[in-house]
Design a protein around this motif. Structure first.
Motif, mmCIF file in Angstrom:
data_model
loop_
_atom_site.group_PDB
_atom_site.id
_atom_site.type_symbol
_atom_site.label_atom_id
_atom_site.label_comp_id
_atom_site.label_asym_id
_atom_site.label_seq_id
_atom_site.Cartn_x
_atom_site.Cartn_y
_atom_site.Cartn_z
ATOM 1 N N HIS A 719 36.435 31.204 34.314
ATOM 2 C CA HIS A 719 36.872 31.045 32.922
ATOM 3 C C HIS A 719 38.235 31.181 33.007
ATOM 4 N N ALA A 720 39.039 30.500 31.919
ATOM 5 C CA ALA A 720 40.590 30.729 32.173
ATOM 6 C C ALA A 720 41.039 31.891 32.131
ATOM 7 N N PRO A 721 42.199 32.371 32.727
ATOM 8 C CA PRO A 721 42.699 34.049 32.690
ATOM 9 C C PRO A 721 43.452 34.098 31.376
ATOM 10 N N ASP A 722 43.280 35.389 30.982
ATOM 11 C CA ASP A 722 43.948 35.708 29.825
ATOM 12 C C ASP A 722 45.349 36.342 30.328
ATOM 13 N N PRO A 723 46.236 35.618 29.867
ATOM 14 C CA PRO A 723 47.542 36.177 30.258
ATOM 15 C C PRO A 723 48.081 37.612 30.241
ATOM 16 N N HIS A 724 47.534 38.455 29.254
ATOM 17 C CA HIS A 724 47.743 39.602 29.045
ATOM 18 C C HIS A 724 46.768 40.674 29.401
ATOM 19 N N GLU A 725 46.007 40.224 30.168
ATOM 20 C CA GLU A 725 44.563 41.172 30.723
ATOM 21 C C GLU A 725 44.935 41.336 32.407
ATOM 22 N N PRO A 726 45.093 42.500 32.674
ATOM 23 C CA PRO A 726 45.344 42.596 34.198
ATOM 24 C C PRO A 726 44.239 42.379 35.157
ATOM 25 N N PHE A 727 44.514 41.943 36.239
ATOM 26 C CA PHE A 727 43.481 41.656 37.065
ATOM 27 C C PHE A 727 42.824 43.024 37.571
ATOM 28 N N VAL A 728 41.590 42.957 37.999
ATOM 29 C CA VAL A 728 40.821 44.379 38.458
ATOM 30 C C VAL A 728 39.905 44.073 39.625
ATOM 31 N N GLU A 729 39.772 45.233 40.461
ATOM 32 C CA GLU A 729 39.204 45.106 41.546
ATOM 33 C C GLU A 729 37.866 44.400 41.506
ATOM 34 N N GLY A 730 37.637 43.487 42.571
ATOM 35 C CA GLY A 730 36.295 42.533 42.323
ATOM 36 C C GLY A 730 36.520 41.125 41.768
ATOM 37 N N ASP A 731 37.761 40.766 41.200
ATOM 38 C CA ASP A 731 37.974 39.569 40.373
ATOM 39 C C ASP A 731 38.075 38.657 41.772
ATOM 40 N N VAL A 732 37.440 37.316 41.395
ATOM 41 C CA VAL A 732 37.628 36.313 42.357
ATOM 42 C C VAL A 732 38.592 35.237 41.547
ATOM 43 N N VAL A 733 39.866 35.113 42.099
ATOM 44 C CA VAL A 733 40.859 34.179 41.548
ATOM 45 C C VAL A 733 41.057 32.834 42.522
ATOM 46 N N TRP A 734 40.818 31.709 41.454
ATOM 47 C CA TRP A 734 40.714 30.390 42.023
ATOM 48 C C TRP A 734 42.312 29.877 41.920
ATOM 49 N N ILE A 735 42.776 29.412 43.060
ATOM 50 C CA ILE A 735 44.304 28.997 42.867
ATOM 51 C C ILE A 735 44.418 27.445 43.232
ATOM 52 N N VAL A 736 45.657 26.763 42.478
ATOM 53 C CA VAL A 736 45.623 25.445 42.923
ATOM 54 C C VAL A 736 47.044 25.281 43.344
#
Length: 756
Positions: A719-736
């Motif tokens: 899902h699209a990231p929430d700009p105000h929500e911090p990353f937490v341990e275990g997140d898988v982040v897809w980058i371009v």
């Protein structure tokens, strides 16, 4: 079963035959005109094995419309300004060819014992080379860019206009059956009168009309309006004793000077092609095989007369015009055929019933043979010129070389000649307008005024209106060029020039007085002395009137703006180089266009930053951006992709600048590799620098120029990231991002980074 009109059945037959033949002739790489002629032969009653046209009278009417469209389209391609540009060489060559070929045609016809009108029409038919066939031959042989082809096309432009004059003269001779010199001079004077009148009035009125109606003009309305104008002038031409083709040509040449010319030409082309096809098919229908067999001898003789005559007289004309022998022979050998105008002149003879029945089929047969031979004759020019050059006596060769080089340097024009030419042009054009206004006023205005206001008051009102209408033109005749640079230079240079210069003023003043006297004498019964006195008084008032001066200048300015508007627009849009570009050549400077490509490093930078003048010695004159033109741009003006810049510089500086432009616009392999976009993912673990940071705090976009496409969290879908929500341990982040930026992000050594 419903009854089908014969005309529709005939049209179906003609178009089916024409369609099949055009496909066949296209396959054989032959001119389509010949395909139409063959189609006409197949659809004619002379061909026993195929269906025949029933109602030939109606087809002839359609063919006449075809001639109107052909001449209208020819006028659209033609421009009176082209005559000025073709130069002396083409004028001398065209006049030599036409005069000699007419004499040759008359001589051949007389040799066969034909009637006088047959001989004269034959001369007219074989004098005109085919523009369509020569264009096609040059294209097929890849010769359009050669120097001699430009001369040939200039000759063809002049032949087209002279063909119109010839048609008018032949019509006059056919109707009057009179060959006296005075009769001929009268018809030529009448032709020139209406030619100048219609052209001047047309250029003054029609571009303005089209400009005002531009917002209302769709393609459909533009087509209807232009064809309406065409057929209107066709009717006027017929009423004044000229052919319909002449009227169509005049209106075409007037519309050729408007901005809409290209659009009209494109819209008229399908209609012209249809009716033109019917005309050429009707030409083929006139071909009788029995008659061709019977007149095989004359066909062969006339074919040889066309080939040898055009080769010889074309070469002679070009030599007289100062061209080298090889160029002259290339031009002469290119003109060795007859085509459309031969058919048009032949159909004119048939419609006027002054030529014999055998002349039309003979001319068609000659046209077919000479058309097939045209490419071979063009190729033959080089070996023939080499052969002649080898066997030419040394004395002759030296004379021709000396004559050619001498004629090219004789381009000086004296001030007297320039002044006299300008005065004659002004006097003739404005006198014609005055004559036309007076003639129309006496024909329509005077009877109308006398009906409403009888007696002297009616005559006074009519005289006032007529003199008011012609006053701006009379003032121009009397005063134009009296303070020009040529006039003043001649006046100051030599006291002996003053008497002739005063004479030019006096003669024009007398002409102005004569026009006013004619109007007054036509409306009032007065003594000659009184008429002269009133005329002189009125002319003096015209000369002193500042309002009239302003009006006269405005009329002339409007005319020349209309005449030049198409060229001005082409210059504005960058489709044509401005006039001053030609004058730069004498200073070894050139005006050239360059386009800023999308990938150029110069795109987005100002002229001050680029500093072309200091670096490369070039100066930016204009920037063409879409339909906008920025002339003499300032240092703060920025260049954008697809901008076209017009620059002035020497050849050497332009070459250097061009090479530099290629360099800054080239696609570098490293740049391509670096700009490759890739998609990757990484895990946020306990050691990650992004742990507990929001999207903005992480700075992935700002610092590393990468974009987060989405985040997977705890087995949820991407899902699209929430700009105000911090990353937490275990997140898988897809980058371009671009590969270099993504690998820079890898340099963080984020645990669990997935390179797959």
């Amino acid at each position: 079963m419903s009854h089908l009109a014969p005309l529709i059945a005939d049209l179906a037959l003609i178009l089916i035959c024409a369609g099949i033949m055009t496909l066949l002739f296209k396959k054989l790489k032959q001119p389509l005109v010949l395909g139409y002629v063959v189609a006409g032969f197949l659809a004619s009653p002379h061909m026993a094995y195929t269906p025949s046209v029933i109602d030939t009278a109606n087809i002839q009417t359609w063919a006449d419309i075809g001639v109107i469209f052909l001449l209208f389209a020819l006028g659209l391609e033609f421009s009176f300004k082209k005559i000025v540009k073709v130069g002396g060489a083409a004028i001398i060559a065209a006049c030599t060819i036409i005069f000699c070929m007419i004499l040759l045609g008359v001589a051949v016809g007389t040799g066969f014992g034909w009637k006088r009108m047959d001989c004269i029409f034959l001369g007219g038919m074989i004098a005109m080379s085919s523009t369509t066939i020569i264009y096609k031959a040059f294209d097929d042989l890849g010769m359009r860019k050669k120097q001699f082809t430009g001369l040939v096309l200039s000759v063809l432009i002049l032949e087209d206009i002279l063909a119109i004059v010839l048609m008018v003269m032949l019509s006059t001779m056919a109707v009057s059956h009179n060959f006296e010199g005075m009769e001929m001079l009268e018809s030529i004077a009448k032709l020139l009168f209406f030619l100048i009148l219609w052209f001047v009035v047309g250029i003054y009125l029609i571009p303005g009309l089209l400009k005002r109606c531009r917002k209302l003009m769709s393609e459909e309305t533009l087509l209807i309006v232009s064809l309406g104008l065409c057929f209107g002038v066709v009717v006027m031409a017929a009423r004044t004793g000229f052919s319909a083709a002449f009227g169509a040509f005049i209106m075409g040449s007037i519309l050729a000077e408007t901005v809409e010319a290209e659009s009209i030409e494109r819209l008229v082309k399908p209609v012209k092609d249809l009716f033109g096809a019917i005309f050429f098919v009707s030409v083929g229908m006139m071909v009788d095989p029995a008659m061709i067999t019977e007149y095989a001898g004359p066909i062969i003789v006339i074919t040889l007369a066309v080939i040898l005559g055009q080769s010889l007289f074309g070469t002679l004309g070009m030599l007289l015009a100062g061209q080298p022998l090889k160029t002259a022979m290339q031009c002469g050998f290119s003109l060795t055929q007859i085509g459309e105008f031969a058919f048009i002149i032949a159909s004119l003879g048939v419609s006027l019933r002054v030529t014999s029945h055998f002349l039309y089929p003979i001319v068609v047969a000659v046209s077919v043979i000479t058309t097939f031979l045209t490419p071979y004759m063009i190729r033959l020019a080089d070996p023939a010129s080499n052969l002649v050059d080898t066997h030419l006596p040394e004395k002759w060769r030296k004379f021709l070389t000396r004559y050619a080089s001498g004629s090219q340097t004789m381009n000086h024009e004296s001030l007297w000649r320039k002044l006299i030419f300008a005065l004659v042009r002004i006097t003739v054009v404005y006198s014609i307008i005055c004559v036309a206004v007076i003639a129309l006023a006496f024909r329509f205005l005077v009877p109308f005024v006398h009906e409403g206001l009888p007696g002297g008051w009616g005559s006074l009102l009519a005289a006032f209106i007529i003199i008011l209408c012609i006053a701006p033109f009379l003032r121009a005749i009397m005063l134009k060029k009296n303070h020009s640079e040529e006039f003043m230079t001649l006046w100051r240079d030599n006291r002996g020039n003053r008497a002739p210069l005063v004479a030019t003023i006096v003669l024009r003043l007398l002409l102005g007085v004569s026009f006013v006297m004619f109007v007054i004498a036509g409306l009032f019964k007065m003594s000659v002395g009184l008429v002269f006195g009133v005329a002189v008084l009125l002319v003096t008032l015209m000369i002193l009137s500042r309002q009239l001066k302003k009006q006269s200048i405005m009329i002339e300015r409007t005319f020349f703006q209309n005449l030049r508007y198409r060229d001005m627009r082409a210059e504005y849009m960058g489709e044509k180089k401005p006039e001053y570009a030609g004058r730069l050549l004498s200073r070894d400077l050139h005006l050239t266009d360059f386009e800023i490509s999308g990938e150029s490093e110069w795109a987005g930078r100002t002229l001050a930053e680029l500093n072309f003048g200091k670096k490369y010695g070039i100066h930016v004159v204009s920037i063409l951006r879409g339909k906008k033109r920025i002339n003499i741009p300032g240092a703060s003006v920025r260049l954008f992709p697809q901008d076209k810049i017009q620059v002035i510089a020497t050849d050497e500086e332009l070459n250097t600048f061009g090479l530099e432009m290629d360099k800054v616009s080239a696609m570098n392999a490293d740049v391509i590799e670096k700009s490759e976009m890739i998609l990757r993912q990484f895990y946020v673990d306990g050691q990650s620098p992004f742990l507990n940071k929001t999207l903005k705090e992480a700075g992935i976009r700002e610092k590393y120029h990468c974009l987060i496409a989405g985040v997977e969290r705890g087995g949820e879908t991407l899902h699209a990231p929430d700009p105000h929500e911090p990353f937490v341990e275990g997140d898988v982040v897809w980058i371009v991002g671009e590969s270099a930026d993504v690998y820079k992000l890898v340099g963080l050594k984020c645990e669990g980074f997935d390179m797959g």
